[in-house]
Every structure is written in C-alpha cells, then in structure tokens.
Enzyme design. Structure first.
Site, PDB file in Angstrom:
ATOM      1  N   SER A 130       0.692  -1.275   0.090  1.00  0.00           N
ATOM      2  CA  SER A 130      -0.108  -0.016  -0.156  1.00  0.00           C
ATOM      3  C   SER A 130       0.295   1.170  -0.017  1.00  0.00           C
ATOM      4  O   SER A 130       2.187   1.074  -0.501  1.00  0.00           O
ATOM      5  CB  SER A 130      -0.957  -0.278   0.983  1.00  0.00           C
ATOM      6  OG  SER A 130      -1.785   0.526   1.249  1.00  0.00           O
ATOM      7  N   ASP A 175      -5.762  -3.017  -2.985  1.00  0.00           N
ATOM      8  CA  ASP A 175      -4.517  -2.577  -1.593  1.00  0.00           C
ATOM      9  C   ASP A 175      -4.661  -3.937  -1.779  1.00  0.00           C
ATOM     10  O   ASP A 175      -4.656  -4.864  -0.587  1.00  0.00           O
ATOM     11  CB  ASP A 175      -5.126  -1.651  -0.853  1.00  0.00           C
ATOM     12  CG  ASP A 175      -3.909  -0.642   0.308  1.00  0.00           C
ATOM     13  OD1 ASP A 175      -3.729  -1.730   0.472  1.00  0.00           O
ATOM     14  OD2 ASP A 175      -4.685  -0.007  -0.426  1.00  0.00           O
TER      15      ASP A 175
END
Length: 275
Positions: A39, A163
């Site tokens: 991320s 993500d």
C-alpha cells in the site's frame, strides 16, 4: 554476507511515519539490500529502492509534500460525487496519483531500481496476494495502493487488483523468504495502539479491522527463525486506543510533518540504544 531488508507496511497518509524511520536508518548508514512494501509502503519502498541514500530520503519527502497538496483526492465533494457516478465503486480517480508517481519515481521498471524491490496487491479474481517484482513499476505500485472504495481497482494483465493491505499489511515473511537475515520493519504506528474489547457498537468495526490487519504480521513475527533479527521501529506517537475515527481520515494531511518528525526522533533513539 548478510542481507538487510526494509519492510514497509500500509496505512494511507499515516505512512508519513515511515518517512521519518527511513531517514533515520539511511542517516545511520543502514542501506537495504531488499525492499518489500504494501500500500503506501509500496510508494515509500519504491522511492527508497530507487535511491537508498540521504538523497533518496529527500526525494521521498518531496513525494509526501505532493501528497499533502490534497490534489490526489480530487478536491471538492462535487467532484467526488461525479466520480462515484462515473465509476460506481470509488470516491476518487487514481489519475493524479499515477501522475505523481511517474513524476517523482523516474524509474519505469523494477529493473531500473538500485536495489531489489517487491510490492504486493490483492487479486480480485483469485482472492490471493500477488507479488510484483519485474517489468512495469508504476501500475503495480498503484495497484498496491488501491484502497477499496477510495480508489478503483487497477487492471494488470488479466486481473484486477486492490490494496495489498487486504492480504498482507506488513510483509515480514516475504522478506524472510527472500533471504533477509536482518529486517527493519517500518510501519504507520497502529501496531503500538492498544486494542481492547469494544464498549460501543461503533467501535466493533474498528476492532475487527485492527485484528484483521495485525494478525498475519504478529503470526509471522512469532515464526521468524533464530537466525533472523527483526527490528520493529518505533513511531514515537503517543499511546492511544486503536478504535478512533482518525484512522479513517484518509484525507487528513495536517499531521504529516509531525508524524515524520516523531518517527525520525524515536528511530534515532532506538538505533543509538543498539550501539
């Protein structure tokens, strides 16, 4: 010969703490032989892998200055509504973030980086983590940052990715598997927040979220062999309970500089204590 790895976790704009940690490590002459990121840790990790030096730390600061400009999140509520109508699944377009990465990461491929770098994203079709370590750099980093509901999934090859924090919030085990014998864990500070049973209905979701994002890292940490040294760096943040609304304020850029500075100071003190 040993292998030092920097492992960088996810956490949106809270990832400014990782900037301070990285600066302290690089100032101390600790240079990674391998970088793994998830991320926002994929953005920070790519910048470090591109230039693992004090100059690289300065480059990372320029990226965060751009993030603090708030252009990433499309400004007005009217534009957010328009984007939801258009995409049906996300509050924001990822166009500006893509432009920012291309502008501040002058490396087109993983092979252009100074040290090996890998980032993880969650495959929608396979419900599995997927590691990127070769070929195009920007789209995999963008995929690793595709927070569901905030950004749209990123289409790479025959798959769509969300993500990386959904599947591996702090990729310790990946670094160990790749041969690291000293791992420096750079995180956003949530690991240090006290987690207790919820007292109110609104706290239930926060607690469940924190269990979900912490459990794999804690399990992996327990299973690290005696031949691997793991340093979980301090964020320097004051102690607080995990279930707070501030953890959902993904657009709150006001505390970026303070988070980075607190983590820098705390990590410097941590490194001094090791000598």
């Amino acid at each position: 010969m040993g292998c030092d790895a920097f492992v960088l976790g996810g956490g949106g704009l809270l990832g400014a703490a990782e900037v301070g940690m990285a600066r302290a490590l690089l100032e101390a002459g600790i240079r990674p032989d391998l970088v793994c990121g998830t991320s926002v840790g994929a953005i920070n990790g790519a910048a470090i892998a591109l230039e693992p030096s004090l100059a690289g730390a300065e480059r990372l600061l320029t990226i965060w200055d751009a993030l603090a400009g708030d252009e990433i999140f499309d400004g007005s509520p009217l534009r957010q509504v328009a984007e939801v109508v258009r995409s049906k699944t996300a509050l924001h377009d990822n166009r500006r973030l893509r432009e920012l990465l291309r502008e501040h990461l002058p490396a087109k491929t993983f092979e252009d980086l100074a040290v090996p770098f890998e980032c993880v994203a969650a495959s929608i079709e396979r419900s599995r983590e997927h590691w990127f370590n070769s070929g195009d750099l920007i789209e995999p980093v963008l995929a690793s940052c595709a927070l569901p509901g905030v950004f749209p999934p990123v289409h790479i090859g025959d798959e769509h990715f969300y993500d990386g924090g959904l599947v591996n919030s702090i990729p310790l085990n990946r670094a160990v598997t790749l041969g690291a014998d000293t791992v420096w864990v750079l995180h956003v500070g949530r690991l240090e927040e006290e987690l207790t049973p919820p007292q109110f209905l609104w706290e239930v979701g926060f607690v469940a979220f924190e269990i979900s994002r912490r459990h794999r890292f804690l399990r992996d940490l327990e299973h690290v062999g005696s031949d691997v040294t793991v340093h979980v760096l301090p964020s320097g943040l004051p102690q607080r309970l995990a279930p707070t609304w501030s953890n959902l304020r993904y657009r709150d850029t006001r505390r970026i500089a303070r988070r980075a500075e607190l983590a820098y100071t705390a990590t410097c003190e941590y490194l001094e204590a090791l000598t």
